[in-house]
Design a protein around this motif. Structure first.
Motif, short mmCIF file in Angstrom:
data_model
loop_
_atom_site.label_atom_id
_atom_site.label_comp_id
_atom_site.label_asym_id
_atom_site.label_seq_id
_atom_site.Cartn_x
_atom_site.Cartn_y
_atom_site.Cartn_z
N PRO A 1 -21.46 -19.05 10.14
CA PRO A 1 -22.74 -18.37 10.43
C PRO A 1 -22.56 -16.90 10.77
O PRO A 1 -23.49 -16.10 10.56
N LEU A 2 -21.39 -16.52 11.27
CA LEU A 2 -21.16 -15.14 11.69
C LEU A 2 -20.74 -14.23 10.53
O LEU A 2 -20.62 -13.02 10.71
N LYS B 1 -31.57 -17.03 14.72
CA LYS B 1 -32.44 -18.10 14.23
C LYS B 1 -31.66 -19.38 14.02
O LYS B 1 -32.14 -20.48 14.36
N PHE B 2 -30.44 -19.27 13.47
CA PHE B 2 -29.62 -20.46 13.24
C PHE B 2 -29.34 -21.18 14.55
O PHE B 2 -29.51 -22.41 14.65
N LEU B 3 -28.91 -20.45 15.57
CA LEU B 3 -28.56 -21.08 16.85
C LEU B 3 -29.80 -21.59 17.58
O LEU B 3 -29.75 -22.61 18.27
N THR C 1 -15.31 -15.90 13.75
CA THR C 1 -15.84 -17.26 13.69
C THR C 1 -16.48 -17.62 15.04
O THR C 1 -16.45 -16.82 15.99
N ILE C 2 -17.03 -18.80 15.14
CA ILE C 2 -17.61 -19.23 16.41
C ILE C 2 -16.54 -19.31 17.48
O ILE C 2 -16.79 -19.00 18.66
N ASN C 3 -15.31 -19.68 17.11
CA ASN C 3 -14.22 -19.66 18.09
C ASN C 3 -14.00 -18.26 18.64
O ASN C 3 -13.77 -18.07 19.84
N GLU D 1 -18.32 -28.94 14.07
CA GLU D 1 -17.15 -28.05 14.02
C GLU D 1 -16.69 -27.85 12.58
O GLU D 1 -16.43 -26.72 12.15
N ALA D 2 -16.59 -28.93 11.81
CA ALA D 2 -16.10 -28.83 10.43
C ALA D 2 -17.11 -28.17 9.50
O ALA D 2 -16.75 -27.71 8.42
N LEU D 3 -18.38 -28.10 9.93
CA LEU D 3 -19.41 -27.49 9.10
C LEU D 3 -19.52 -25.99 9.31
O LEU D 3 -19.75 -25.23 8.35
N TYR D 4 -19.34 -25.54 10.58
CA TYR D 4 -19.72 -24.17 10.89
C TYR D 4 -18.69 -23.36 11.68
O TYR D 4 -18.86 -22.14 11.80
#
Length: 436
Positions: free
Chosen positions: A118-119, A148-150, A194-196, A238-241
């Protein structure tokens, strides 16, 4: 006949000798033959003139009328002649077709070999702006996308969403994305946070002043806890995004399998997932032009079973189709919608209003055999064109497989029988018929 009958002008103007039966777009695509004169119909929906402004097509017909086979014939033609093809496939209709022509199939909704970050920035440019201003707008647009996604995924409140915008802008600044010399077109998928990375940034987040701390501290803690819960430690998403995007649609033929990403699911996860893949597709479409503004590269987006994306439960998909129908021509693009339930375009006032906007931008329509309810809905499609005659309405109610009405513009249409050469029959027919 020497019977001295008066011939009024209306009868003469609608006589057989005045039927327009010529269609020659100087293309190798022999679409079919006119049923009245048996004239060949050579069709290219990329054709532009004073009457043909858009390159969009609507294909309708009951199950078994030959809709999917006719769409595959057109896809095959444009694929051979170098057009990039992207298909949104909610029914897994095109997986076998893709394998025949080395297409890529991306299964969305389960995280099996398909991850979208997403990022990662969607690079939707504006040719009127300078590079520096382009980059700023791209970043701000993508910050809103992540907000919007979150919000869809995690149901954050307004102040939490504002903190997402503030902190994400700071994260992008830390990654030097505001450097005026950066060229986003040269970045790879692995060049984005990434989200991480976002979680690590939030864990060490420092507020600029006491006022910001007082306002956003609770939001920072809530955002951090939620991201860890939803996107780490083997969570379903986790595996999706959470990771680098591992699809890039760089192949000339791409199938987006949305079978497990229901457009009729009202859950936050489905809404967020659909929103993200549609944003990704908008990026692909706009980059078709901006990667080579002076080129001749075209892209075709095919949405089969389009009625599944025209649903008030999930207006995200409806908005995407509506916006794409209006704008895809700017990017040397074609939109092809296929549906067996045309009446779904008239479900309620919201859908009907957006559907009217979509249909206004459908330059071409192919109407195969249709049931009574769809015929009634189809009358609205032609209300701003020459209305369908009683003979035409009767014809589409009982048309043979692969036969129907081809509408080119506001004044020109043909009753046709589609044509398939021997190679097309071998590739596209199942068991010697047009049903698949």
């Amino acid at each position: 006949l020497n019977n001295d009958l008066e011939m009024v002008s209306e009868n003469i103007s609608k006589g057989w000798g005045f039927i327009n039966s010529e269609l020659n777009d100087k293309t190798p695509l022999l679409f079919g033959f006119d049923r009245t004169t048996n004239s060949p119909l050579f069709l290219d929906i990329k054709t532009k003139n004073s009457q043909r402004v858009y390159s969009n097509m609507l294909v309708t017909g009951t199950p078994g009328a030959g809709k999917s086979t006719l769409m595959k014939k057109m896809i095959l033609h444009y694929l051979i002649y170098g057009v990039d093809i992207v298909i949104l496939d909610p029914q897994r209709e095109y997986s076998k077709f893709a394998k025949m022509f080395n297409g890529e199939v991306f299964e969305m909704g389960t995280g099996i070999n398909t991850l979208i970050n997403p990022l990662q920035l969607d690079l939707q440019f504006n040719e009127q702006l300078s590079i520096n201003n382009q980059n700023k707008i791209i970043i701000s647009t993508n910050v809103r996308k992540v907000q919007k996604f979150l919000k869809l995924m995690c149901n954050f409140n307004d102040i939490q969403v504002r903190f997402i915008g503030k902190s994400l802008t700071e994260l992008y600044n830390k990654w030097n994305f505001y450097d005026k010399n950066i060229n986003f077109l040269k970045l790879r998928n692995t060049d984005y946070p990434t989200i991480n990375d976002y979680i690590n940034f939030l864990e060490n987040y420092e507020f600029d002043n006491k006022n910001d701390r007082d306002i956003y501290l609770k939001s920072q803690k809530m955002l951090l806890a939620t991201l860890k819960s939803e996107f780490t430690n083997n969570s379903p998403y986790e595996a999706l995004y959470n990771g680098h995007t591992n699809i890039n649609l760089s192949s000339h033929f791409n199938i987006i399998d949305t079978y497990n990403l229901s457009t009729k699911d009202d859950s936050p996860a489905s809404k967020a997932g659909l929103f993200l893949i549609l944003s990704f597709l908008q990026n692909k479409i706009s980059n078709n032009y901006f990667s080579n503004p002076n080129g001749n590269n075209w892209i075709m987006l095919v949405i089969d079973e389009a009625h599944k994306f025209i649903d008030p439960i999930n207006p995200i998909a409806l908005d995407f189709v509506w916006d794409t129908a209006k704008t895809i021509r700017k990017y040397r693009g074609m939109l092809v919608l296929g549906t067996q339930n045309f009446m779904d375009f008239n479900q309620n006032q919201l859908v009907s209003t957006k559907s009217a906007g979509i249909l206004e931008n459908m330059q071409y329509s192919i109407t195969l055999r249709s049931n009574y309810q769809d015929i009634e809905a189809l009358k609205n499609l032609f209300e701003n064109r020459i209305p369908l005659t009683q003979s035409e309405l009767q014809y589409i109610s009982s048309a043979p497989v692969g036969s129907g009405i081809l509408s080119i513009d506001n004044t020109t249409r043909f009753q046709f029988q589609s044509y398939f050469n021997e190679i097309e029959k071998e590739l596209l027919f199942n068991n010697g018929n047009l049903n698949k």
